[in-house]
Design an enzyme around this catalytic site. Sequence first.
Site, short mmCIF file in Angstrom:
data_model
loop_
_atom_site.label_atom_id
_atom_site.label_comp_id
_atom_site.label_asym_id
_atom_site.label_seq_id
_atom_site.Cartn_x
_atom_site.Cartn_y
_atom_site.Cartn_z
N HIS A 19 0.81 -1.22 0.00
CA HIS A 19 0.00 0.00 0.00
C HIS A 19 0.85 1.27 0.00
O HIS A 19 0.36 2.34 -0.33
CB HIS A 19 -1.03 0.00 1.14
CG HIS A 19 -0.50 0.30 2.51
ND1 HIS A 19 -0.18 -0.70 3.41
CD2 HIS A 19 -0.24 1.47 3.13
CE1 HIS A 19 0.25 -0.14 4.54
NE2 HIS A 19 0.22 1.18 4.39
N ASP A 55 0.23 -7.53 1.55
CA ASP A 55 0.63 -6.13 1.69
C ASP A 55 2.15 -5.97 1.76
O ASP A 55 2.68 -5.24 2.60
CB ASP A 55 -0.03 -5.48 2.90
CG ASP A 55 0.09 -3.96 2.88
OD1 ASP A 55 0.26 -3.39 1.77
OD2 ASP A 55 0.04 -3.34 3.95
N SER A 138 4.25 2.69 7.97
CA SER A 138 4.02 1.49 7.14
C SER A 138 5.26 1.15 6.34
O SER A 138 5.87 2.01 5.72
CB SER A 138 2.85 1.73 6.18
OG SER A 138 1.65 1.85 6.88
#
Length: 182
Positions: A19, A55, A138
């Site tokens: 992402h 992810d 992230s």
Amino acid sequence: TGVIIGEIDDELLIATNNHVVEGAQDLPVCFSVTTDNPDDSVVTAEIKGTDPNHDLAVISVKLDDITDGIKDQIRIMEIGSSSDLALGEQVVAIGNALGYGQSVTSGYVSALNREIETEDGTTNTYIQTDAAINPGNSGGALLNMQGQLIGINSAKAAATGVEGMGYAIPIDTAAPIIDELE
């Protein structure tokens, strides 16, 4: 945020979340190092491979694009084992919280093998920690107290009344997928 995981041929390999890179037109990488010329720390990367279901993504930077001064300062991350983790074990989350630059937070493993359903309906198993994992973290490193990579920071629970619920992809899950994406 990303984690330097290896070097092959003429490339430096960096693991991050899918992402983080999904839909990117340009992919600048800024190495968080000390240099007299901060512009030297920014180079362009390319996507090597992605796994949206887990992810994960691997990006690469050409070694020729990195100055010698920067190369001397960067290190490949030592990989640990997420299966050796215990509840209550102290961990460190590293990232680029809120885009402000390098951030380091610490906390504890509050759950192992936590199944979480993502916004796209995919369910995966994560390490749950109370180390602050905010937007921008992230793809960053979740480390044990030996400084070994045990997880890739991925998500946090964000709702009224929720605090200290961050999630990282266990490195024992991520490593074989990353190897395939290289």
